[in-house]
Scaffold this motif. Structure first.
Motif, mmCIF file in Angstrom:
data_model
loop_
_atom_site.group_PDB
_atom_site.id
_atom_site.type_symbol
_atom_site.label_atom_id
_atom_site.label_comp_id
_atom_site.label_asym_id
_atom_site.label_seq_id
_atom_site.Cartn_x
_atom_site.Cartn_y
_atom_site.Cartn_z
ATOM 1 N N LYS A 17 -3.103 -11.853 -7.643
ATOM 2 C CA LYS A 17 -3.363 -10.726 -6.638
ATOM 3 C C LYS A 17 -3.724 -11.278 -5.354
ATOM 4 C CE LYS A 17 -2.259 -7.240 -9.233
ATOM 5 N NZ LYS A 17 -2.203 -7.719 -10.576
ATOM 6 N N LYS A 18 -3.421 -10.783 -4.197
ATOM 7 C CA LYS A 18 -3.704 -11.209 -2.844
ATOM 8 C C LYS A 18 -5.037 -10.488 -2.449
ATOM 9 C CE LYS A 18 1.101 -11.778 -1.153
ATOM 10 N NZ LYS A 18 1.935 -11.445 -0.078
ATOM 11 N N ALA B 140 -8.320 -10.765 0.300
ATOM 12 C CA ALA B 140 -8.748 -11.256 1.627
ATOM 13 C C ALA B 140 -10.100 -11.299 1.836
ATOM 14 C CB ALA B 140 -7.953 -10.342 2.505
ATOM 15 N N LEU C 149 -7.004 -14.952 0.783
ATOM 16 C CA LEU C 149 -6.466 -15.004 2.077
ATOM 17 C C LEU C 149 -7.663 -15.021 3.083
ATOM 18 C CD1 LEU C 149 -3.488 -12.374 1.902
ATOM 19 C CD2 LEU C 149 -3.423 -15.055 1.313
ATOM 20 N N ILE D 123 -8.313 -7.501 8.024
ATOM 21 C CA ILE D 123 -8.109 -7.012 6.664
ATOM 22 C C ILE D 123 -8.041 -5.506 6.532
ATOM 23 C CG2 ILE D 123 -9.735 -6.482 4.895
ATOM 24 C CD1 ILE D 123 -11.108 -9.092 5.232
ATOM 25 N N ALA E 195 -4.157 -5.105 7.150
ATOM 26 C CA ALA E 195 -3.334 -5.606 6.212
ATOM 27 C C ALA E 195 -3.640 -4.364 4.942
ATOM 28 C CB ALA E 195 -3.853 -6.974 5.606
ATOM 29 N N TRP E 196 -4.933 -3.972 4.819
ATOM 30 C CA TRP E 196 -5.038 -2.970 3.731
ATOM 31 C C TRP E 196 -4.290 -1.973 3.922
ATOM 32 C CZ3 TRP E 196 -7.294 -2.681 -0.741
ATOM 33 C CH2 TRP E 196 -7.610 -1.481 -1.374
ATOM 34 N N ASP F 38 -0.589 -4.872 2.415
ATOM 35 C CA ASP F 38 -0.357 -6.203 2.305
ATOM 36 C C ASP F 38 -1.026 -7.027 1.407
ATOM 37 O OD1 ASP F 38 1.955 -5.919 4.277
ATOM 38 O OD2 ASP F 38 0.760 -6.844 5.947
ATOM 39 N N ILE F 39 -2.081 -6.530 1.184
ATOM 40 C CA ILE F 39 -3.084 -7.151 0.418
ATOM 41 C C ILE F 39 -3.669 -6.383 -0.955
ATOM 42 C CG2 ILE F 39 -3.862 -8.776 1.998
ATOM 43 C CD1 ILE F 39 -6.425 -6.717 2.388
ATOM 44 N N ASP F 40 -4.037 -6.753 -1.924
ATOM 45 C CA ASP F 40 -4.374 -5.933 -3.190
ATOM 46 C C ASP F 40 -5.962 -5.739 -2.986
ATOM 47 O OD1 ASP F 40 -2.027 -6.008 -4.465
ATOM 48 O OD2 ASP F 40 -2.273 -8.122 -4.576
ATOM 49 N N ALA G 151 -10.114 -7.036 -0.892
ATOM 50 C CA ALA G 151 -10.888 -7.430 -0.184
ATOM 51 C C ALA G 151 -12.184 -7.554 -0.352
ATOM 52 C CB ALA G 151 -10.486 -6.998 1.265
#
Length: 336
Positions: A130-131, A133, A161, A168, A171-172, A176-178, A180
């Motif tokens: 998973k990504k 951040a 990331l 963040i 991106a959330w 784009d990310i799973d 943070a």
């Protein structure tokens, strides 16, 4: 000594004191202090908004906003900042590189103000692939790595990331990310559509306590000790005011409005966000086992972990030169 002679001696002493204070104020008025703060919800945002720091120090203050402690450290290293707000992880990294800085006051011990928030993930084991951040070399980054170690998850199995809090948030929102690991007020926003897997209170229980602090360039501190002590006193007064009556800092209070204005947090959320920290008073910090021994040990342990993770090349045998209770002791002697 006769009454008249005692009276004359008293007048002379008072005149000398006022002359000294006047000279100090005049000298401070010629000083511009470059201070790097972060938009974090904590009591000292109030005197910052009120101009109290300027009044107490007598100096001109150039406030500069930063989104992470690593950027604050870089600015101090370059000479563009005199005082800065950082977390324990960037502080440890800077001390390990022997940057000429000193911790002048703790702001707060991080509890639920930082956390790992995720979506479509219910168990730590599902983090692999998973990504996630986090701002690198921040307290959040340190806590993320500590949590992964606690869960026996290889950090290399997670796509970590390096993003600053505003990045963040964006991106959330884009998906784009799973997840943070980040702090409030961005954390408060992503928690609305995410699930918290661990907070920094949990990580502290697992052996990785974190904190925020004010640091100073040693060169500036040596040249301007009165300004540094006054700065710490104002910071301590703000903490004491909140600790004395936290309920008064309600969603409709002037304090909440000022904090929201400087941090971008929603004013109605400020009271809850303040509870994400444990704020020690100057008196508590002056005790050697807190700002002295306890904090030195925490910085040393953080540095050892960062070296283990390959984030810094080496550690020091002794970190006491970078954390000292002397400034809170001096500040406690001031009365304003």
């Amino acid at each position: 000594m006769t009454f008249k002679r005692r009276q004359l001696a008293g007048l002379v002493a008072a005149a000398t004191l006022f002359a000294t204070l006047g000279a100090n104020a005049a000298a401070a008025a010629d000083v511009t202090v470059n201070i790097g703060y972060q938009p974090i919800v904590e009591p000292s945002r109030v005197p910052q908004a009120d101009g109290t720091y300027e009044k107490a120090t007598g100096a001109k203050i150039n406030w500069q906003k930063f989104d992470g402690g690593a950027d604050v450290i870089a600015a101090i290293a370059s000479g563009s900042l005199d005082i800065g707000y950082v977390g324990s992880s960037p502080l440890a990294a800077a001390a390990s590189r022997q940057l000429p800085i000193e911790t002048i006051a703790l702001v707060g011990l991080i509890s639920e103000a930082e956390a790992l928030a995720v979506r479509n993930i219910s168990r730590p084991e599902e983090l692999a692939g998973k990504k996630i951040a986090t701002p690198f070399v921040s307290t959040a980054h340190y806590s993320l790595l500590t949590a992964l170690k606690h869960w026996n998850i290889d950090p290399k199995s997670v796509e970590i990331l390096n993003l600053r809090p505003p990045e963040i948030a964006a991106a959330w929102t884009r998906g784009d990310i799973d997840g943070a690991y980040v702090w409030d007020p961005v954390l408060a926003e992503i928690k609305k559509s995410g699930t918290v897997l661990a907070t920094s209170a949990d990580v502290a229980d697992w052996g990785g306590p974190t904190f925020d602090a004010w640091i100073v360039s040693k060169k500036f501190a040596d040249a301007n000790p009165d300004i540094v002590a006054a700065f710490v006193r104002v910071t301590g007064n703000a903490t004491a005011a909140y600790r004395a009556n936290p309920d008064a800092w309600s969603a409709t209070s002037p304090e909440a409005e000022k904090i929201a204005r400087l941090t971008g947090a929603r004013q109605e959320e400020v009271p809850a966000l303040l509870k994400g920290y444990i704020f020690p008073t100057l008196e508590e910090q002056a005790k050697a086992d807190l700002l002295g021994g306890g904090t030195v040990k925490a910085v040393a342990a953080t540095s050892a972990f960062l070296k283990e993770q390959g984030k810094i090349p080496t550690t020091l045998d002794d970190y006491s030169a970078y954390v000292s209770p002397r400034w809170v002791v001096e500040a406690s002697k001031l009365s304003f």
